[in-house]
Design an enzyme around this catalytic site. Structure first.
Site, short mmCIF file in Angstrom:
data_model
loop_
_atom_site.label_atom_id
_atom_site.label_comp_id
_atom_site.label_asym_id
_atom_site.label_seq_id
_atom_site.Cartn_x
_atom_site.Cartn_y
_atom_site.Cartn_z
N GLY A 69 0.81 -1.20 0.00
CA GLY A 69 0.00 0.00 0.00
C GLY A 69 0.85 1.26 0.00
N THR A 70 1.97 1.22 0.72
CA THR A 70 2.88 2.37 0.74
C THR A 70 3.44 2.63 -0.65
OG1 THR A 70 3.48 2.06 3.06
CG2 THR A 70 5.06 3.22 1.68
N GLN A 177 -7.91 1.80 5.06
CA GLN A 177 -8.69 1.38 6.22
C GLN A 177 -10.16 1.12 5.90
OE1 GLN A 177 -7.74 0.49 9.14
NE2 GLN A 177 -5.60 1.08 8.99
N SER A 194 -4.21 -1.37 0.61
CA SER A 194 -3.24 -2.40 0.98
C SER A 194 -3.97 -3.66 1.41
CB SER A 194 -2.34 -1.89 2.11
OG SER A 194 -1.32 -2.80 2.39
N ALA A 195 -3.60 -4.80 0.83
CA ALA A 195 -4.34 -6.04 1.03
C ALA A 195 -4.32 -6.55 2.46
CB ALA A 195 -3.81 -7.12 0.10
N HIS A 196 -3.23 -6.34 3.19
CA HIS A 196 -3.16 -6.91 4.55
C HIS A 196 -4.10 -6.20 5.51
CE1 HIS A 196 -0.68 -3.88 6.80
NE2 HIS A 196 -0.38 -3.51 5.58
N CYS A 320 4.23 7.94 23.85
CA CYS A 320 5.19 7.17 24.63
C CYS A 320 5.45 5.78 24.06
CB CYS A 320 4.68 7.04 26.06
SG CYS A 320 4.47 8.61 26.88
#
Length: 459
Positions: A69-70, A177, A194-196, A320
């Site tokens: 996807g990136t 998403q 993105s497939a995952h 954090c």
């Protein structure tokens, strides 16, 4: 063990597993070759492209598969900007885009381009009117996610797309998403996913570019995937990704209603069970499976570790977390509390018993972390000192806010507490604490050591 982090990566869908195993025997050959094995591979690739295009809502010849996807986002940004270079070099995006979009924008700016970030409200949504106002005659590309990856807020893509269309500006939508839940509405120009994220295998992304959009692929020329994604296609993974997308879409309406009810329960009950909690993101216009909340006086990393020990896998956009040690850019843009941030994203099939178990262990986990950090357990009475200074220089979140909370009751109403801190998260968390606790945030000023944050007690 309950896995509640599908927004990071969804478990492999059973249909994807079956498709992957089946296509390993048929999809190994070069789909560009004309012999029997190549033709079989080509049939599998073409069928996967048609299935994915149907889910996206585009033509098959408008969609290519990418290594992630990136990679799809980076190809979309660079290709669209290059294709419209004669128009200008101005890029418009929201302040809460995924890091892949922000990194591409940073590279564009380093190369001499200009970038405008559209702010969001406290729910994480842009105003379509404000977004439209940033569009200019030299705007080459606009980018807006369909739904936020950290807080689940849906964006007004259709309205922004219409504003872009009126000015001839292509709109790139990061739909990573939301694509599992349905197609992206509106006249968008480019789309990446993105497939995952929907139960396909990792290492498969998709990029859709509408016909008529000026697009110039960057990097060395390649014959595959219309020249927009270089390299030999991973056909078994692509087939599995398309099969998973089709499968989750078939289940989407029923599963969305079921998970939305579970998330509504979390949104309602967490503030009842745990004091000093802020649930963030739009309560209505949101993804059905995702909820994010922030807890005062705890650090997100410790909470995540304790929940993991209790059998629940969640994630955090907290300042954090060990991976960043800086405030989440999404939470910072929203102006909400960044410390003690917990993101719960439920996978399909999540049982109500698992959610009830999470709600049962959460209060003790948060209380235990607060106790170890020495967080205040109750409000103190009015003091006599008109102003106090708290030195929290060298201390990371949530300690500066904890120290503030301990002494706010030691000044009378109208008195001030000045917190000296050098942790970047304090710039976000102290004003957010004031918003949650009904105190007045006066502002900040430079100090010899760190930054001085001034708070006035009003109750």
């Amino acid at each position: 063990m309950a896995y509640f982090d599908t927004a990071s990566s969804a478990p492999l869908h059973p249909v994807a597993r079956q498709a992957l195993q089946a296509s390993l025997d048929e999809g190994w050959a070069d789909p560009a070759r004309l012999y029997r094995e190549g033709r079989r591979a080509r049939l599998l690739l073409d069928a996967a492209r048609e299935a994915a295009a149907e889910a996206v809502g585009c033509r098959p010849d408008e969609l290519v598969f990418t290594p992630s996807g990136t990679a799809a986002v980076h190809a979309a940004v660079s290709g669209a900007l290059a294709g419209r270079r004669r128009v200008g070099r101005h890029l418009v995006l929201s302040a809460v885009e995924h890091s892949s979009v922000l990194h591409a924008a940073a590279m564009h700016a380093a190369d001499g381009g200009t970038v405008s970030e559209v702010p969001v409200d406290r729910s994480g949504a842009v105003s379509s009117d404000v977004f439209a106002a940033e569009l200019r005659g030299d705007t080459a590309l606009a980018a807006l996610q369909s739904a936020n990856h950290e807080v689940g807020t849906e964006q007004p893509v259709a309205q922004v797309a219409e504003a872009c269309r009126a000015l001839g500006v292509p709109l790139l939508v990061d739909a990573a998403q939301s694509l599992a839940w349905g197609p992206v509405e509106g006249a968008w120009s480019l789309l990446a996913a993105s497939a995952h994220k929907w139960g396909g295998p990792a290492g498969v992304g998709l990029l859709a570019v509408r016909k008529g959009v000026r697009f110039a692929p960057q990097g060395p020329a390649d014959e595959r995937e219309s020249g927009r994604s270089a390299g030999f296609e991973n056909i078994p993974a692509i087939v599995a990704a398309a099969a998973a997308l089709r499968a989750v879409r078939a289940e989407a309406a029923e599963e969305a209603a079921r998970l939305r009810a579970l998330v509504d329960s979390i949104r309602t009950r967490v503030p009842e069970l745990v004091p000093d909690v802020e649930v963030v993101g739009d309560p209505v216009h949101r993804l059905p499976h995702l909820v994010t909340f922030s807890c005062l006086y705890v650090d997100g990393e410790t909470v995540l570790h304790e929940l993991d020990r209790a059998g629940f896998s969640v994630s955090s956009g907290s300042s954090c977390t060990s991976s960043t040690l800086t405030p989440s850019h999404v939470l910072r843009a929203m102006g909400v509390l960044s410390e003690g941030n917990v993101r719960v994203s439920l996978p399909p099939g999540t049982r109500r018993e698992d959610v009830e178990g999470f709600l049962e262990v959460l209060p003790a986990v948060v209380a235990g972390v607060r106790e170890r950090l020495g967080a205040p357990v109750g409000a103190s009475g009015g003091g006599t000192e008109s102003s106090l200074v708290v030195d929290a220089v060298g201390k990371l979140c949530p300690v500066p806010v904890i120290e503030l909370a301990k002494v706010i009751g030691d000044v009378p109403v109208g008195g001030t507490v000045t917190v000296l801190a050098d942790d970047e998260a304090a710039r976000l968390d102290i004003p957010a604490w004031c918003e949650m606790r009904g105190q007045e945030y006066v502002g900040e000023r430079a100090a010899e050591r760190g930054v001085a944050y001034v708070v006035r007690r009003v109750s």
